[in-house]
Design a protein around this motif. Structure first.
Motif, PDB file in Angstrom:
ATOM      1  N   TYR A 195      20.451  29.799 -76.633  1.00  0.00           N
ATOM      2  CA  TYR A 195      21.171  29.732 -78.058  1.00  0.00           C
ATOM      3  C   TYR A 195      20.614  30.603 -78.943  1.00  0.00           C
ATOM      4  O   TYR A 195      19.347  30.573 -79.261  1.00  0.00           O
ATOM      5  CB  TYR A 195      21.078  28.328 -78.511  1.00  0.00           C
ATOM      6  N   LEU A 196      21.386  31.628 -79.176  1.00  0.00           N
ATOM      7  CA  LEU A 196      20.700  32.445 -80.364  1.00  0.00           C
ATOM      8  C   LEU A 196      21.259  32.251 -81.658  1.00  0.00           C
ATOM      9  O   LEU A 196      22.485  31.915 -81.898  1.00  0.00           O
ATOM     10  CB  LEU A 196      21.456  33.974 -80.138  1.00  0.00           C
ATOM     11  N   HIS A 197      20.228  31.761 -82.630  1.00  0.00           N
ATOM     12  CA  HIS A 197      20.429  31.457 -84.082  1.00  0.00           C
ATOM     13  C   HIS A 197      20.647  32.458 -84.940  1.00  0.00           C
ATOM     14  O   HIS A 197      19.621  33.409 -84.800  1.00  0.00           O
ATOM     15  CB  HIS A 197      19.305  30.259 -84.301  1.00  0.00           C
ATOM     16  N   GLU A 198      21.542  32.195 -85.792  1.00  0.00           N
ATOM     17  CA  GLU A 198      21.909  33.114 -86.938  1.00  0.00           C
ATOM     18  C   GLU A 198      21.270  34.628 -86.434  1.00  0.00           C
ATOM     19  O   GLU A 198      22.015  35.459 -85.925  1.00  0.00           O
ATOM     20  CB  GLU A 198      21.125  32.779 -88.232  1.00  0.00           C
ATOM     21  N   LEU A 235      24.876  31.805 -72.154  1.00  0.00           N
ATOM     22  CA  LEU A 235      24.574  32.145 -73.688  1.00  0.00           C
ATOM     23  C   LEU A 235      25.453  31.783 -74.688  1.00  0.00           C
ATOM     24  O   LEU A 235      26.775  31.710 -74.369  1.00  0.00           O
ATOM     25  CB  LEU A 235      24.532  33.612 -73.433  1.00  0.00           C
ATOM     26  N   ILE A 236      24.739  31.295 -75.760  1.00  0.00           N
ATOM     27  CA  ILE A 236      25.597  30.705 -76.977  1.00  0.00           C
ATOM     28  C   ILE A 236      25.098  31.468 -78.165  1.00  0.00           C
ATOM     29  O   ILE A 236      23.953  31.587 -78.228  1.00  0.00           O
ATOM     30  CB  ILE A 236      25.514  29.162 -77.105  1.00  0.00           C
ATOM     31  N   ALA A 237      25.858  31.982 -78.761  1.00  0.00           N
ATOM     32  CA  ALA A 237      25.680  32.608 -80.072  1.00  0.00           C
ATOM     33  C   ALA A 237      26.157  31.867 -81.108  1.00  0.00           C
ATOM     34  O   ALA A 237      27.351  31.430 -81.367  1.00  0.00           O
ATOM     35  CB  ALA A 237      26.168  34.254 -79.824  1.00  0.00           C
ATOM     36  N   CYS A 238      25.327  31.844 -82.202  1.00  0.00           N
ATOM     37  CA  CYS A 238      25.706  30.975 -83.673  1.00  0.00           C
ATOM     38  C   CYS A 238      27.022  31.729 -84.065  1.00  0.00           C
ATOM     39  O   CYS A 238      27.032  32.947 -84.120  1.00  0.00           O
ATOM     40  CB  CYS A 238      24.548  31.211 -84.355  1.00  0.00           C
ATOM     41  N   GLN A 239      27.924  30.948 -84.566  1.00  0.00           N
ATOM     42  CA  GLN A 239      29.020  31.583 -84.987  1.00  0.00           C
ATOM     43  C   GLN A 239      28.795  32.202 -86.273  1.00  0.00           C
ATOM     44  O   GLN A 239      29.352  33.387 -86.421  1.00  0.00           O
ATOM     45  CB  GLN A 239      30.245  30.258 -85.247  1.00  0.00           C
ATOM     46  N   ALA A 254      29.429  32.485 -75.206  1.00  0.00           N
ATOM     47  CA  ALA A 254      30.220  31.368 -76.193  1.00  0.00           C
ATOM     48  C   ALA A 254      29.926  31.464 -77.620  1.00  0.00           C
ATOM     49  O   ALA A 254      28.446  31.482 -77.767  1.00  0.00           O
ATOM     50  CB  ALA A 254      30.081  30.112 -75.348  1.00  0.00           C
ATOM     51  N   ALA A 255      30.656  31.022 -78.416  1.00  0.00           N
ATOM     52  CA  ALA A 255      30.294  30.921 -79.752  1.00  0.00           C
ATOM     53  C   ALA A 255      30.120  29.453 -79.986  1.00  0.00           C
ATOM     54  O   ALA A 255      30.826  28.701 -79.375  1.00  0.00           O
ATOM     55  CB  ALA A 255      31.503  31.321 -80.803  1.00  0.00           C
ATOM     56  N   GLY A 256      29.177  29.184 -80.585  1.00  0.00           N
ATOM     57  CA  GLY A 256      28.863  27.828 -80.792  1.00  0.00           C
ATOM     58  C   GLY A 256      28.071  27.433 -82.032  1.00  0.00           C
ATOM     59  O   GLY A 256      27.645  28.417 -82.848  1.00  0.00           O
ATOM     60  N   GLY A 257      27.509  26.310 -82.249  1.00  0.00           N
ATOM     61  CA  GLY A 257      26.724  25.870 -83.415  1.00  0.00           C
ATOM     62  C   GLY A 257      25.850  24.681 -83.164  1.00  0.00           C
ATOM     63  O   GLY A 257      25.737  24.327 -81.858  1.00  0.00           O
ATOM     64  N   LEU A 258      24.756  24.537 -83.845  1.00  0.00           N
ATOM     65  CA  LEU A 258      23.741  23.913 -83.604  1.00  0.00           C
ATOM     66  C   LEU A 258      24.118  22.292 -83.280  1.00  0.00           C
ATOM     67  O   LEU A 258      23.679  21.468 -82.616  1.00  0.00           O
ATOM     68  CB  LEU A 258      22.808  23.876 -84.621  1.00  0.00           C
ATOM     69  N   ASP A 305      27.000  21.143 -81.897  1.00  0.00           N
ATOM     70  CA  ASP A 305      27.418  20.921 -80.663  1.00  0.00           C
ATOM     71  C   ASP A 305      26.213  21.226 -79.733  1.00  0.00           C
ATOM     72  O   ASP A 305      26.292  20.363 -78.583  1.00  0.00           O
ATOM     73  CB  ASP A 305      28.566  22.104 -80.462  1.00  0.00           C
ATOM     74  N   LEU A 306      25.297  22.171 -79.799  1.00  0.00           N
ATOM     75  CA  LEU A 306      24.079  22.134 -79.005  1.00  0.00           C
ATOM     76  C   LEU A 306      23.339  20.795 -78.975  1.00  0.00           C
ATOM     77  O   LEU A 306      23.162  20.403 -77.649  1.00  0.00           O
ATOM     78  CB  LEU A 306      23.461  23.329 -79.347  1.00  0.00           C
ATOM     79  N   LEU A 307      23.148  20.327 -80.179  1.00  0.00           N
ATOM     80  CA  LEU A 307      22.124  19.144 -79.953  1.00  0.00           C
ATOM     81  C   LEU A 307      22.961  18.054 -79.519  1.00  0.00           C
ATOM     82  O   LEU A 307      22.552  17.276 -78.894  1.00  0.00           O
ATOM     83  CB  LEU A 307      21.882  18.856 -81.237  1.00  0.00           C
ATOM     84  N   ALA A 308      24.285  17.839 -79.660  1.00  0.00           N
ATOM     85  CA  ALA A 308      25.229  16.713 -79.233  1.00  0.00           C
ATOM     86  C   ALA A 308      25.239  16.830 -77.808  1.00  0.00           C
ATOM     87  O   ALA A 308      25.767  15.756 -77.157  1.00  0.00           O
ATOM     88  CB  ALA A 308      26.418  16.943 -79.893  1.00  0.00           C
TER      89      ALA A 308
END
Length: 113
Positions: free
Chosen positions: A38-41, A74-78, A94-98, A100-103
């Motif tokens: 996951y790539l954050h911000e 690979l997931i990128a922060c929206q 894929a676009a995603g957020g923290l 969903d990642l943690l859930a």
């Protein structure tokens, strides 16, 4: 017993951390566990950054290809995608957020770089 999954969060736009995350993800995927990066911000900008590698090692573009072939997600922060002016579908991520990642973490190990 199945291998536990691995979720790696890249928190900064640091090419060395990006390279380490991709390398670690490829190794974990080779062992058979679910693997996500996951790539954050601001780290999302690494998707569009041309980076080199030390002689004899694959560059980040090659590592991304290996990761994809290995089943690494690979997931990128929206928000990061918007800030970098990138679209998830054009970057093979894929676009995603923290949240969903943690859930969906389940029993994955969580590493932050």
């Amino acid at each position: 017993m199945p291998m536990r999954g691995l979720t790696i969060v890249v928190a900064q736009p640091d090419p060395d951390r990006w390279r380490a995350a991709l390398t670690m993800a490829c190794a974990a995927a080779a062992l058979g566990g679910r693997t996500r990066v996951y790539l954050h911000e601001g780290a999302v900008a690494l998707l569009a950054t041309a980076a080199t590698a030390p002689p004899g090692l694959p560059d980040p573009t090659e590592l991304r290809a290996i990761a994809g072939e290995s089943g690494v997600e690979l997931i990128a922060c929206q928000t990061g995608l918007a800030l970098a002016g990138l679209a998830a579908d054009t970057e093979r991520v894929a676009a995603g957020g923290l949240i969903d990642l943690l859930a969906t973490l389940a029993d994955d190990r969580l590493v932050t770089l």
